[in-house]
Design a protein around this motif. Sequence first.
Motif, PDB file in Angstrom:
ATOM      1  N   ALA A 177      21.254 -61.037   7.479  1.00 55.27           N
ATOM      2  CA  ALA A 177      22.265 -60.112   8.001  1.00 55.27           C
ATOM      3  C   ALA A 177      23.606 -60.814   8.172  1.00 55.27           C
ATOM      4  O   ALA A 177      24.667 -60.249   7.864  1.00 55.27           O
ATOM      5  CB  ALA A 177      21.798 -59.528   9.335  1.00 55.27           C
ATOM      6  N   GLU A 178      23.567 -62.053   8.642  1.00 58.39           N
ATOM      7  CA  GLU A 178      24.812 -62.804   8.826  1.00 58.39           C
ATOM      8  C   GLU A 178      25.504 -63.058   7.487  1.00 58.39           C
ATOM      9  O   GLU A 178      26.723 -62.939   7.376  1.00 58.39           O
ATOM     10  CB  GLU A 178      24.519 -64.124   9.535  1.00 58.39           C
ATOM     11  N   GLU A 179      24.726 -63.400   6.471  1.00 63.06           N
ATOM     12  CA  GLU A 179      25.305 -63.605   5.141  1.00 63.06           C
ATOM     13  C   GLU A 179      25.912 -62.318   4.603  1.00 63.06           C
ATOM     14  O   GLU A 179      26.968 -62.332   3.961  1.00 63.06           O
ATOM     15  CB  GLU A 179      24.241 -64.125   4.184  1.00 63.06           C
ATOM     16  N   LEU A 180      25.263 -61.208   4.862  1.00 64.07           N
ATOM     17  CA  LEU A 180      25.794 -59.915   4.421  1.00 64.07           C
ATOM     18  C   LEU A 180      27.078 -59.567   5.155  1.00 64.07           C
ATOM     19  O   LEU A 180      28.005 -58.978   4.578  1.00 64.07           O
ATOM     20  CB  LEU A 180      24.745 -58.822   4.626  1.00 64.07           C
ATOM     21  N   GLN A 181      27.166 -59.925   6.414  1.00 59.26           N
ATOM     22  CA  GLN A 181      28.389 -59.692   7.179  1.00 59.26           C
ATOM     23  C   GLN A 181      29.545 -60.515   6.612  1.00 59.26           C
ATOM     24  O   GLN A 181      30.674 -60.034   6.505  1.00 59.26           O
ATOM     25  CB  GLN A 181      28.146 -60.014   8.651  1.00 59.26           C
ATOM     26  N   ILE A 182      29.255 -61.757   6.227  1.00 56.63           N
ATOM     27  CA  ILE A 182      30.269 -62.595   5.597  1.00 56.63           C
ATOM     28  C   ILE A 182      30.719 -61.973   4.278  1.00 56.63           C
ATOM     29  O   ILE A 182      31.919 -61.893   3.982  1.00 56.63           O
ATOM     30  CB  ILE A 182      29.721 -64.017   5.364  1.00 56.63           C
ATOM     31  N   ALA A 183      29.746 -61.513   3.481  1.00 55.29           N
ATOM     32  CA  ALA A 183      30.071 -60.892   2.195  1.00 55.29           C
ATOM     33  C   ALA A 183      30.901 -59.632   2.380  1.00 55.29           C
ATOM     34  O   ALA A 183      31.860 -59.387   1.635  1.00 55.29           O
ATOM     35  CB  ALA A 183      28.778 -60.573   1.438  1.00 55.29           C
ATOM     36  N   ALA A 184      30.540 -58.825   3.371  1.00 59.03           N
ATOM     37  CA  ALA A 184      31.288 -57.582   3.625  1.00 59.03           C
ATOM     38  C   ALA A 184      32.727 -57.887   4.018  1.00 59.03           C
ATOM     39  O   ALA A 184      33.663 -57.192   3.587  1.00 59.03           O
ATOM     40  CB  ALA A 184      30.589 -56.771   4.721  1.00 59.03           C
ATOM     41  N   ARG A 185      32.928 -58.918   4.837  1.00 62.27           N
ATOM     42  CA  ARG A 185      34.301 -59.307   5.226  1.00 62.27           C
ATOM     43  C   ARG A 185      35.093 -59.801   4.015  1.00 62.27           C
ATOM     44  O   ARG A 185      36.287 -59.504   3.882  1.00 62.27           O
ATOM     45  CB  ARG A 185      34.259 -60.390   6.303  1.00 62.27           C
ATOM     46  N   GLU A 186      34.430 -60.539   3.152  1.00 63.06           N
ATOM     47  CA  GLU A 186      35.100 -61.028   1.950  1.00 63.06           C
ATOM     48  C   GLU A 186      35.594 -59.865   1.078  1.00 63.06           C
ATOM     49  O   GLU A 186      36.724 -59.865   0.605  1.00 63.06           O
ATOM     50  CB  GLU A 186      34.130 -61.897   1.134  1.00 63.06           C
ATOM     51  N   ILE A 187      34.709 -58.895   0.878  1.00 65.14           N
ATOM     52  CA  ILE A 187      35.074 -57.740   0.053  1.00 65.14           C
ATOM     53  C   ILE A 187      36.195 -56.940   0.709  1.00 65.14           C
ATOM     54  O   ILE A 187      37.151 -56.516   0.050  1.00 65.14           O
ATOM     55  CB  ILE A 187      33.834 -56.848  -0.187  1.00 65.14           C
ATOM     56  N   GLU A 188      36.110 -56.757   2.024  1.00 68.17           N
ATOM     57  CA  GLU A 188      37.153 -56.028   2.743  1.00 68.17           C
ATOM     58  C   GLU A 188      38.500 -56.754   2.645  1.00 68.17           C
ATOM     59  O   GLU A 188      39.537 -56.118   2.395  1.00 68.17           O
ATOM     60  CB  GLU A 188      36.754 -55.875   4.216  1.00 68.17           C
ATOM     61  N   ASN A 189      38.492 -58.069   2.824  1.00 67.35           N
ATOM     62  CA  ASN A 189      39.736 -58.839   2.719  1.00 67.35           C
ATOM     63  C   ASN A 189      40.309 -58.776   1.309  1.00 67.35           C
ATOM     64  O   ASN A 189      41.527 -58.703   1.115  1.00 67.35           O
ATOM     65  CB  ASN A 189      39.497 -60.291   3.124  1.00 67.35           C
TER      66      ASN A 189
END
Length: 310
Positions: free
Chosen positions: A216-228
């Motif tokens: 879940a933490e890795e997915l949160q990092i990925a989601a932030r990357e895509i959003e940025n």
Amino acid sequence: MKDWWQATFPKGRQNLIISDIQGYPVQISYGEKGRGKPLILLHGMGSWSYNWRHSIAALSKHFRVICFDAKGFGYSEKALSRREHNGHQIIEFQRIIQALCDEPAIIVAESLGGLVALALAQESPQLIGQLIVVNVPVFTKQLPHWGMSLLAQIPREVIETIDSLRLAYLFAPLLREIMAIERRRVLFDPSILTKEDVYWITYPFIEFPGTIAKVAEELQIAAREIENWQVNKPNMLTQIQNNLSAIKCPTLVLWGDQDSWFPVSHGEKLHQHIPNSKFQILSNCYHDASTGAFEELNAAILEFLRDTKF
């Protein structure tokens, strides 16, 4: 059921200690088989070394195959007390290669693992002799699955509570069924996924507390990357995209012809941006190529490595 590591690798599961991006020691589980040039298999999000089960024997006839679980996945350490830093996978992968290889390695990397491998090829080209990437989320505009989006939105504290209560263990049959359904959806022929496959794919989630929280933490990092990336804020995804031309090692880009997560056009675009690259489509292949198209995948890898030298 016989331990998969013992059944697959001559020395079974081995452990390696590396320093993570914050300088803390972390235990990495790995196995190796065969002799010759080192060939490292790197799994994708939510997977572990088992996902390469159909490639290890075939490739180890020609190379020293090394299969490892990235930090937080499979049998490797979860490091629950620390928040992850963006880009930690790249540093950790670098240190794994440095610890296990005394010459440039051949890298075969699938999905998110492919993105990590592309970044490492840009930052530490001396470590990679040849590169094969499969179905890479390098141009994606969103997390490809609803379950990933859901996990990325749930507060970490909630996920950690679920892990600490061992709910995955208590509801193991249900979890196995749900994950089996989802894994079959990324296979051209869903019937090839056996009960034993489902058992081992889900094993870390059920048996090792912290696995769900780290995913879940890795997915949160990925989601932030895509959003940025979408709003033009600094992000590693853009950095990787902008530096693809810096990858000089012979590179093979493989893509499933029916990958619904990341379309073939992304593979063609990736190939166009890497100067010394080849592009090949895997027929009758959805996203999970290492399971669903392993025969064609293995043949493509061996042909490429036979035809390109470094």
